[in-house]
Design a protein around this motif. Structure first.
Motif, PDB file in Angstrom:
ATOM      1  N   ARG A 116      -1.350   5.847   9.924  1.00  0.00           N
ATOM      2  CA  ARG A 116      -2.085   4.735   9.567  1.00  0.00           C
ATOM      3  C   ARG A 116      -2.183   4.651   7.760  1.00  0.00           C
ATOM      4  NH1 ARG A 116      -7.103   3.969  13.912  1.00  0.00           N
ATOM      5  NH2 ARG A 116      -5.885   3.544  15.500  1.00  0.00           N
ATOM      6  N   THR A 117      -2.573   5.591   7.404  1.00  0.00           N
ATOM      7  CA  THR A 117      -2.572   6.019   5.845  1.00  0.00           C
ATOM      8  C   THR A 117      -1.307   5.530   5.336  1.00  0.00           C
ATOM      9  OG1 THR A 117      -4.220   7.501   6.340  1.00  0.00           O
ATOM     10  CG2 THR A 117      -3.162   7.255   4.042  1.00  0.00           C
ATOM     11  N   ALA A 118      -0.083   5.988   5.717  1.00  0.00           N
ATOM     12  CA  ALA A 118       1.027   5.584   5.245  1.00  0.00           C
ATOM     13  C   ALA A 118       1.443   3.953   5.236  1.00  0.00           C
ATOM     14  CB  ALA A 118       2.162   6.199   6.095  1.00  0.00           C
ATOM     15  N   LEU A 119       0.975   3.631   6.319  1.00  0.00           N
ATOM     16  CA  LEU A 119       1.045   1.931   6.546  1.00  0.00           C
ATOM     17  C   LEU A 119       0.184   1.287   5.560  1.00  0.00           C
ATOM     18  CD1 LEU A 119       1.312   1.482  10.308  1.00  0.00           C
ATOM     19  CD2 LEU A 119       3.276   1.234   8.912  1.00  0.00           C
ATOM     20  N   LEU A 120      -0.749   1.985   5.381  1.00  0.00           N
ATOM     21  CA  LEU A 120      -1.856   1.090   4.512  1.00  0.00           C
ATOM     22  C   LEU A 120      -1.213   1.296   3.039  1.00  0.00           C
ATOM     23  CD1 LEU A 120      -4.712  -0.181   4.309  1.00  0.00           C
ATOM     24  CD2 LEU A 120      -5.726   2.165   3.761  1.00  0.00           C
ATOM     25  N   CYS A 121      -0.720   2.456   2.733  1.00  0.00           N
ATOM     26  CA  CYS A 121      -0.152   2.594   1.227  1.00  0.00           C
ATOM     27  C   CYS A 121       1.225   1.758   1.223  1.00  0.00           C
ATOM     28  CB  CYS A 121      -0.047   3.870   1.089  1.00  0.00           C
ATOM     29  SG  CYS A 121      -1.329   5.099   0.913  1.00  0.00           S
ATOM     30  N   LEU A 122       1.730   1.584   2.127  1.00  0.00           N
ATOM     31  CA  LEU A 122       2.833   0.667   2.170  1.00  0.00           C
ATOM     32  C   LEU A 122       2.798  -0.847   2.074  1.00  0.00           C
ATOM     33  CD1 LEU A 122       5.950   1.118   2.073  1.00  0.00           C
ATOM     34  CD2 LEU A 122       5.878   1.214   4.626  1.00  0.00           C
ATOM     35  N   THR A 123       1.457  -1.350   2.512  1.00  0.00           N
ATOM     36  CA  THR A 123       1.362  -2.725   2.755  1.00  0.00           C
ATOM     37  C   THR A 123       1.585  -3.328   1.174  1.00  0.00           C
ATOM     38  OG1 THR A 123      -0.188  -2.227   4.575  1.00  0.00           O
ATOM     39  CG2 THR A 123      -0.576  -4.315   3.427  1.00  0.00           C
ATOM     40  N   PRO A 124       0.978  -3.016   0.443  1.00  0.00           N
ATOM     41  CA  PRO A 124       1.000  -4.016  -1.042  1.00  0.00           C
ATOM     42  C   PRO A 124       2.510  -4.155  -1.355  1.00  0.00           C
ATOM     43  CG  PRO A 124       0.174  -1.653  -1.583  1.00  0.00           C
ATOM     44  CD  PRO A 124       0.115  -2.038   0.211  1.00  0.00           C
ATOM     45  N   THR A 125       3.331  -3.151  -0.996  1.00  0.00           N
ATOM     46  CA  THR A 125       4.736  -3.188  -1.393  1.00  0.00           C
ATOM     47  C   THR A 125       5.410  -4.093  -0.392  1.00  0.00           C
ATOM     48  OG1 THR A 125       5.020  -0.843  -2.099  1.00  0.00           O
ATOM     49  CG2 THR A 125       6.940  -1.905  -1.405  1.00  0.00           C
ATOM     50  N   VAL A 126       4.983  -4.170   0.945  1.00  0.00           N
ATOM     51  CA  VAL A 126       5.741  -4.834   1.680  1.00  0.00           C
ATOM     52  C   VAL A 126       5.237  -6.471   1.562  1.00  0.00           C
ATOM     53  CG1 VAL A 126       5.710  -5.683   4.228  1.00  0.00           C
ATOM     54  CG2 VAL A 126       6.044  -3.343   3.525  1.00  0.00           C
ATOM     55  N   VAL A 127       3.939  -6.828   1.358  1.00  0.00           N
ATOM     56  CA  VAL A 127       3.619  -8.043   1.072  1.00  0.00           C
ATOM     57  C   VAL A 127       4.244  -8.676  -0.194  1.00  0.00           C
ATOM     58  CG1 VAL A 127       1.604  -9.284   0.525  1.00  0.00           C
ATOM     59  CG2 VAL A 127       1.144  -7.672   2.445  1.00  0.00           C
TER      60      VAL A 127
END
Length: 825
Positions: free
Chosen positions: A670-681
């Protein structure tokens, strides 16, 4: 991992002299290994040697020699003066040791005289029949007793239908031009073609032979050809040199500008020259080590790796901004230098290491590409990211320790954290900001179907360079491409079979064919000449009987030409004009044949090049084996096919590798996905923005997408890990970390943005796309992502009813915002 980093930094802080001596020694070795690095811009070297097109190029160079020309263009003189210039220059160029032969005239007269031998016996009989019909008509109308029942016109001696039938053949295409010389009277331009011994891929030879040609021109008294007469050099060899010089110039300009901009930003960011030196010293050491590795592993840089200094410099400075910024804030809180160093490298350094590992993995995935430029860029950049972290751990603590020993203390202006007003705005309007951001991103995503890929290969070669522009004008004067495709054969029988099959393919494809014409030495010598000569002798007798008085002036000219043509003797390959014969003879000709295929399309059209490659490949020899087909067009087609094939896999592999690396390093999915969110968006928003600002993907800038994935995730990692620290205050963390994130992304943008200054269109497009990506990510990181984190934290607080947790989060939110997003969020 974090404790180890902190302990190592504290050790180097205590013993700065040893650490700095190690860094200097490694930097000296690196610079020594990198001193002989050269730039290689040759397209064939972008592909692995195992590729058939690359091996075919080498075989072709060994047997056929150079495909291209050194082209001297004389301009701005009368046609007669231009012809005299070409005649004067040709023997001087042929005397140069690196020139095989020189061409200044077309073989028009020879092929015109022997044109009837290229007709089939049946068509020659048709010519004979038409002449007989005309003679019969003339005899009848010359008889005063003849009365025509019909007012029929005289049978025509027009053979334009037969000329059209054979008009697309090699003989016609090589010679059918009203000018005997390669001359354009309207443009006041003449062309002299010099064929070198060696391929243009040998840049040392290319420079030598072009310099020798320029030396010959300087020795000429050009003023005698007219007051405005001047010369230019183009052709394959000059184009390669110009492209090499352009990239070298771009590297120098881009690197210099990037260095100055980073220096200015660091000074504005820290408002302290010592702080600027503290950030740049590790970057300089890391780049010296990296280029030392490049010198040992590769010995040269390519189109992309030449700019790695500017790119890695920008990415490396980002780590320094985070590390030094944290150190200065800790010193401002009263912490001693060594403890501040340990603390900064323990937490912020851990985040920097995670970011560097993720970026390195991204680059290493790009390094799995079979395209040499991408592979070398990925491997070198990946190693460079890790080396830069090592340089920071070794150099920065040592410099800080040395400075502390001499009583240096950071200025209060450098250690104070100025509260960012935007932090308060985000706290109060987090819902509205998240909703507005979501709507904007959704609106941009709707534009993604308009995204286009530019198949023009100007991303690989700058078609706007003067030598490239002049080369296209030369092609128009010559009438066909100077860069054909060569099919290698071992006998005249194989040569004839290849010509036949390629011509059949061209006929089957019709208008879709990308082949202009096919030529070989054998195809220039027509068959059945003895049989045709018998027919021609009969024709000669009939032509003598044609009454010229009854013909119009054009018909009389045509009759004179026919009489000359029927009197021409048969010929063999040895009788062909030297300028023609030499085009189809390679080095050490021993019965080996060459079939030359001239494209009908512009070689800057990537899609057309791929179709041309498909059309000419797979030709079978009489023994069933595939013929070797060579040419830069095929190398180019393979590069384009490779990029198109690998791009989706590299993008998918990069995303999965980054996610896996962050999952392992951060300890939770979950933390990894959270940190990756701004990059994907931000990537989705970038893809939607590109059509709106008229930016397209091409064969070079497509690599920016995986690079953006690896280089923008660190901003999310820094923000999440700082907010996850016990007792963190949102506004304070946002003010401190947001400033570092802004600085890091801006310096990264400067590194890639330096390419925006490049004259080379492909490199320029990399800089443009990268800057759009970094800019979009900056907006997401400064506004959208913090607002989203606050919403997620608030949602978690509502769902969890644990009193201690509720009380702790209330203390944080009671004036400062939610506590933090934890890995569980």
């Amino acid at each position: 991992m974090e404790r180890t980093l902190g302990a190592l930094a504290a050790h180097n802080h205590r013993r700065p002299v040893v650490a700095l001596l190690c860094a200097l020694l490694l930097s000296g070795v690196g610079l020594l290994c990198a001193r002989n690095l050269t730039l290689n811009a040759n397209l064939a070297d972008l592909l692995p040697e195992s590729f058939g097109s690359v091996q075919a190029i080498k075989t072709q160079e060994e047997r056929f020699g150079a495909l291209g020309w050194v082209v001297v263009v004389g301009e701005d003189a009368d046609p007669e003066q231009l012809k005299r210039f070409a005649e004067d220059l040709a023997p001087r160029l042929e005397a140069l040791p690196g020139i095989r032969y020189v061409e200044i005239t077309r073989p028009s007269r020879f092929f015109s005289d022997h044109a009837l031998y290229f007709l089939s016996p049946e068509d020659l009989k048709e010519v004979e029949r038409r002449i007989d019909a005309r003679l019969t008509w003339e005899r009848q109308h010359a008889n005063p007793l003849f009365v025509s029942l019909e007012d029929d016109p005289a049978p025509s001696l027009d053979f334009s239908d037969l000329e059209e039938k054979y008009g697309g053949g090699a003989v016609t295409r090589l010679s059918n031009n009203p000018n005997e010389y390669y001359l354009d009277p309207a443009a006041r331009r003449v062309v002299v073609l010099a064929k070198p011994e060696t391929s243009s891929s040998d840049l040392t030879f290319s420079r030598k032979i072009v310099d020798e040609v320029q030396g010959v021109l300087k020795q000429q008294d050009l003023s005698r050809y007219g007051p405005d007469f001047h010369t230019e050099i183009t052709g394959t060899f000059q184009k390669k040199l110009d492209l090499q010089e352009q990239i070298t110039r771009d590297v120098a300009v881009a690197s210099s500008v990037a260095g100055v901009l980073v220096l200015l930003y660091l000074f504005l960011h820290f408002r302290s020259m010592p702080a600027v030196g503290l950030v740049l010293a590790p970057v300089g050491a890391g780049l010296a080590w990296t280029y030392g590795l490049v010198g040992v592993a590769y010995g040269q840089v390519n189109l992309l790796t030449a700019f790695l200094g500017a790119i890695l410099g920008g990415l490396g400075v980002e780590h320094g901004i985070h590390l030094l910024g944290r150190y200065l804030n800790l010193r401002g809180e009263g912490m001693a230098s060594e403890e501040a160093t340990r603390e900064a490298f323990t937490h912020t350094g851990g985040a920097a290491l995670v970011s560097a590992l993720v970026a390195a993995i991204t680059f290493f995935v790009l390094g799995t590409s079979r395209l040499q430029a991408f592979r070398e860029f990925g491997v070198i950049a990946g190693l460079g990211m890790l080396v830069l972290i090592l340089a920071y751990v070794l150099v920065m603590p040592a410099v800080l320790g040395l400075a502390a020993r001499h009583g240096w203390k950071p200025r209060k202006a450098s250690t104070a954290t100025v509260e960012a007003p935007l932090g308060r705005v985000i706290m109060r309007r987090r819902g509205v900001l998240t909703l507005v951001s979501a709507l904007i991103v959704a609106g941009l995503v709707t534009q993604m179907p308009r995204l286009r890929f530019d198949y023009n290969v100007s991303s690989l070669e700058d078609e706007s360079l003067g030598s490239f522009v002049l080369d296209r004008a030369v092609n128009q004067i010559i009438g066909y491409s100077q860069m054909p495709v060569v099919v290698l054969t071992d006998s005249r029988e194989e040569e004839a079979a290849v010509v036949k099959e390629l011509q059949e393919r061209k006929q089957r494809l019709g208008a879709d064919s990308k082949v202009d014409f096919v030529a070989s030495l054998g195809s220039l010598v027509p068959p059945e000449q003895a049989r045709k000569q018998v027919i021609l002798k009969d024709l000669a007798k009939r032509l003598e009987a044609v009454p010229e008085g009854q013909l119009t002036a054009p018909q009389r000219e045509r009759l004179t030409e026919l009489r000359r043509q029927v009197a021409a003797p048969p010929f063999t390959a040895k009788d062909l004009p030297p300028g023609v014969r030499q085009q189809f003879e390679g080095r050490g000709q021993n019965g080996q044949g060459f079939v030359v295929v001239y494209p009908s399309v512009d070689q800057s059209d990537g899609q057309a090049m791929r179709k041309l490659a498909k059309e000419v490949r797979g030709v079978r020899l009489p023994d069933g084996q595939a013929a070797v087909v060579a040419g830069e067009s095929l190398v180019l087609a393979d590069i384009l096919d490779l990029v198109s094939h690998e791009a989706p896999y590299i993008l998918l592999g990069t995303t999965l590798a980054v996610l896996l690396a962050m999952w392992i390093a951060l300890g939770g999915l979950r933390t990894a996905l959270l940190c990756l969110t701004p990059t994907v968006v931000s990537l989705f928003a970038l893809l939607g923005l590109m059509p709106l600002v008229n930016v397209e993907f091409n064969y070079l800038n497509i690599m920016v997408i995986p690079v953006l994935i690896g280089t923008t995730v660190d901003a999310g990692v820094h923000l999440v890990t700082r907010l996850a620290s016990p007792g963190s205050d949102f506004v304070r963390v946002y003010s401190e970390t947001g400033k570092a994130i802004c600085g890091g992304l801006l310096t990264s943008a400067v590194g890639f943005g330096a390419l925006f200054l490049a004259d080379h269109p492909g490199l320029n497009s990399i800089g443009t796309l990268a800057n759009l990506g970094f800019g979009m990510n900056l907006l997401i990181m400064l506004v959208t992502f913090p607002a989203l984190l606050l919403l997620l934290s608030e949602r978690k607080r509502r769902r969890r009813a644990v009193p201690s947790s509720s009380r702790r989060e209330h203390l944080v939110d009671g004036g400062q915002g939610p506590h933090r997003p934890t890995p569980a969020s």
